[in-house]
Scaffold this motif. Sequence first.
Motif, PDB file in Angstrom:
ATOM      1  N   LEU A 111      -4.663  -6.968  -2.620  1.00  0.00           N
ATOM      2  CA  LEU A 111      -5.229  -6.245  -1.481  1.00  0.00           C
ATOM      3  C   LEU A 111      -4.343  -6.379  -0.245  1.00  0.00           C
ATOM      4  O   LEU A 111      -4.138  -5.408   0.505  1.00  0.00           O
ATOM      5  CB  LEU A 111      -6.633  -6.766  -1.192  1.00  0.00           C
ATOM      6  N   TRP A 112      -3.788  -7.587  -0.022  1.00  0.00           N
ATOM      7  CA  TRP A 112      -2.901  -7.787   1.124  1.00  0.00           C
ATOM      8  C   TRP A 112      -1.633  -6.948   0.988  1.00  0.00           C
ATOM      9  O   TRP A 112      -1.169  -6.326   1.951  1.00  0.00           O
ATOM     10  CB  TRP A 112      -2.566  -9.262   1.232  1.00  0.00           C
ATOM     11  N   ALA A 113      -1.058  -6.937  -0.237  1.00  0.00           N
ATOM     12  CA  ALA A 113       0.156  -6.134  -0.452  1.00  0.00           C
ATOM     13  C   ALA A 113      -0.140  -4.652  -0.286  1.00  0.00           C
ATOM     14  O   ALA A 113       0.674  -3.895   0.273  1.00  0.00           O
ATOM     15  CB  ALA A 113       0.723  -6.414  -1.843  1.00  0.00           C
ATOM     16  N   GLU A 114      -1.324  -4.195  -0.735  1.00  0.00           N
ATOM     17  CA  GLU A 114      -1.667  -2.783  -0.594  1.00  0.00           C
ATOM     18  C   GLU A 114      -1.864  -2.399   0.866  1.00  0.00           C
ATOM     19  O   GLU A 114      -1.535  -1.281   1.283  1.00  0.00           O
ATOM     20  CB  GLU A 114      -2.930  -2.482  -1.392  1.00  0.00           C
ATOM     21  N   ALA A 115      -2.379  -3.332   1.681  1.00  0.00           N
ATOM     22  CA  ALA A 115      -2.507  -3.043   3.112  1.00  0.00           C
ATOM     23  C   ALA A 115      -1.136  -2.797   3.730  1.00  0.00           C
ATOM     24  O   ALA A 115      -0.956  -1.885   4.556  1.00  0.00           O
ATOM     25  CB  ALA A 115      -3.222  -4.198   3.814  1.00  0.00           C
ATOM     26  N   GLY A 116      -0.133  -3.594   3.335  1.00  0.00           N
ATOM     27  CA  GLY A 116       1.224  -3.360   3.825  1.00  0.00           C
ATOM     28  C   GLY A 116       1.788  -2.039   3.336  1.00  0.00           C
ATOM     29  O   GLY A 116       2.471  -1.319   4.089  1.00  0.00           O
ATOM     30  N   GLU A 117       1.518  -1.699   2.061  1.00  0.00           N
ATOM     31  CA  GLU A 117       1.991  -0.420   1.528  1.00  0.00           C
ATOM     32  C   GLU A 117       1.355   0.743   2.283  1.00  0.00           C
ATOM     33  O   GLU A 117       2.018   1.750   2.581  1.00  0.00           O
ATOM     34  CB  GLU A 117       1.660  -0.336   0.038  1.00  0.00           C
TER      35      GLU A 117
END
Length: 675
Positions: free
Chosen positions: A192-198
């Motif tokens: 979820l954290w990586a997707e927020a950056g994406e």
Amino acid sequence: MVAPDAPPLPSAAPLTTAAADRWRAAHRFRRLDSRWLALVPIAFVAFATAVEPTGTHCNAAGICADTWGDEIAAWSVIAETILLLARVRARALVPPAVLAVLWYVPDGLVTTAGRWTAVLVHVLLSVVLVGAELGRRRARQDLDELMAPPVPYPWTAAGAPSPVTPGRPPVVRRALGAVLLAVALVIPLYGLWAEAGEADHRGRATAVTGTAGATDEDGVLTVRYRPPGGGPERTVGLDLTFARPPQPGDAVPLLVDGDWARAAGVEYSPVEDVFGAGLVALTGLLVLASAAGAEARRRRPAFAGSAPALAVRVRADSGGDLLVEPLDGPPGGPALWRLVEDEGYRWARYGAGDGTGPGWVPQREQTPDMEGDFLYPDYALDIHDEEEDGDEEDHHDHHDHDPGIPLPPTEAAARLARAELSVDAVLYQGPDGPERQLLVRPGLLEHEPHWLAAVVAPAPRDPRLGRDRQRYRNPDLTVSALTAETVAAAPEPGPGTEPMTARRWEMPFVLRAAAGPAAAVLLAALVVLLDADGWWNGLVRPLWTGCVGILFCARPLSWQMVVDRDGLRVATTLRSRVFRWQEINAAAVHRNALTVQLRSGQDVTVASRPAAWLAGHFGDRCDPRELARTVATAAHRPDLRPSVRLPDRLGSPQHVLNRIALLGFAAFTVVHYLR
């Protein structure tokens, strides 16, 4: 010989031959119920990957992704593999549950071949596991009826408390389980954290059109593009599944934000993160369940009072484990199961808490009677009684024996002879029960006291099997024991005894010359046919496997050996060595290998089957058994050693040709990779 004040063996119901036959009949599926069953779902995954289509669930941009149904099906089969490897108690229920998931989950398996193969595989797994579980329950019920009523433990009968310690708490397993559960929680949160950056990058990105390049063997597509603000051309690798794979030169829409570049139309899905975390969590739960079971056993009274027991006969195999036989069966008959002893407790004359009376103490604990000769059985004290006093080279004190050094032939033969001895014993709890077993027996192995009580795991183990009557024999011990038989069959020393003739044994010249080069040519052709890409698959792996393959093929066909006055000269694939007779401990052909065992602990081993076949057709010049008999006799009978030295030079022509074959194959592989 047992000390006169030693306690008697507890009286228990005997394990009869009829009960042993019922045990075997009930456990006909037991050999199939092993961790090797985990290979079946792994093979099914490989088959399903080959037959099931990919790219069937794609968005408007033509980019495909796995659905919940795909991931549930894959997760269930991988979880099945983990559960079979862990050998959980209820594993018989796992294949039917996984089959139901594969059959009913949407988009799990879509091809007819995949669905019906899943049915076949999981029905077979269910038959094996259910049959093994029913047999285990039936055999345990039979043993429960046979073992009634309970028998007091030996220390209970003596009015003493149990010496068995509860053991240490399973701290490592608890910590490992907690770490795995924490990792399982972190995986989706990190996603979820990586997707927020994406998503932040996609909000600032500019749409550009790239040009498709080549796709490597891992499925990663290389795309070239120009940054929106201008500058040199850049590349990005896209590890995606497309509805229509782009061909070199096709346009590929991209989103670019500085150094960040992704394909347009990629949608976030938490499916992979969730199911990856699920596998990690499953492993963590299994570890924690194991720790909980160990803690529950630790908190229960350890072998106190009385328990169901069986009177059995046990004998040692050469690996130090114990084989259980029926009490009324023939000595040395087929064993039912194998016991691997854990912690041991011995009866000691001064083992009581105050040190003034007998009692049971941990096996390694020092007591005032440790120096008494009565502590060890006669056959464990001295196995050299029949040896000649003058043969100091073969006389080693087995009490100080280094496990890395081979035993002298006479001592190895005595140890294997002890493997045929059997003693009466009492087995508490029995196999396949909820509690650990306890075996009370007289001393049978070296360095053991007269009376020993050892804790054994509850699950029975199968005896070690072989293809001949030497079913439970350790190869190193067997080579030494066969040497003892060879030396015993040699002519008696006397004035009329003639020394052996110096001889040369070798494989035929054509085989020695062609083995390495022929293998190199075949492996080079295989490198060309496979034509793999990448530095690992195209260079490192062919070099490593090819060189090992050349040596593997050349070794059994390239050997030469000379027996003469100075010792044994050996030429193998790449080098020659000389061993003095004083360095050789044993030589024999065992398990299709000619083994020359050195006193230093090293072995010289070559496959004997090709030489044995050639000896049957072309004479004994390459007969491995005759060579082994000659080496074994000369190593231990100085009066029979050859009296002359042969001037023969070994290693021609195989050493030069095998080196050329290795270097030529390596050079060819490098050139083929760089072309």
